[in-house]
Design an enzyme around this catalytic site. Sequence first.
Site: not given
Length: 242
Positions: A11-12, A60, A141, A154, A156, A158, A187
């Site tokens: 959505s974003r 979800d 990432s 984060y 771990a 990714k 980004i």
Amino acid sequence: MNNYALVTGASRGIGRAISVRLAQDGYTVIINYKSNEQAAIACQQAIEAAGGKAELLPFDVTDGKAIEAALTAWEQAHEGEHISVLVNNAGIRRDGLLVFTSEADWHDVMHTTTEGFYYTTHHVLGGMLRARKGRIVNITSISGVSGLPGQTNYSAAKAALIGATKALSKEVAARKVTVNAVAPGFIATDMTADLDEAELKKTIPAGRFGHPEEVAALVSFLCSDEAAYITGQVIAVAGGLA
């Protein structure tokens, strides 16, 4: 017959940019979102205003039963068709030094990325294998490539996604399904709005934050027929940072 592309967390930000680009490429984009229906509808309207096709599919990504129900219902409503492109984009940040990271913040970040990959890919993959064609792109990432302080959870999550990308690519290559990962750097999206852009730009060789559309352009290529011989790769979109 339509070509369908499912984008999670669409959505974003990066997910929206990917959705818009894939719609331009001729896919009917299935916009997944968890709770921000307004943003998802805005994404759908932007695609349709440009002449593309899009559908909404809320679930979800950490809820296996909800995913199973949503995707089964989608398949029943689209008899004889399947999802040929899957972009596992959903992810969250809960930054902080590990010594101060709560159990909840660890599990929420890990589950969104790793369980989101497992549940969604596990369901969609069968149709790709039967059709002997598919594209899976996992949005990881540079944090998962090289690690960043304050992002142990984060990083771990990714990094786990990178390992899954490489392993799965070997399992499904003979069935003409490719699996690749895109590793964005900094980004300019809502997800990075709380970061000190002026200071961080000094660490980026290109001297700026990237744009979501630059990530989407790479995803578009990896989903194309021209990328049929590229699989198991992790490609950074990071302005030289990675």
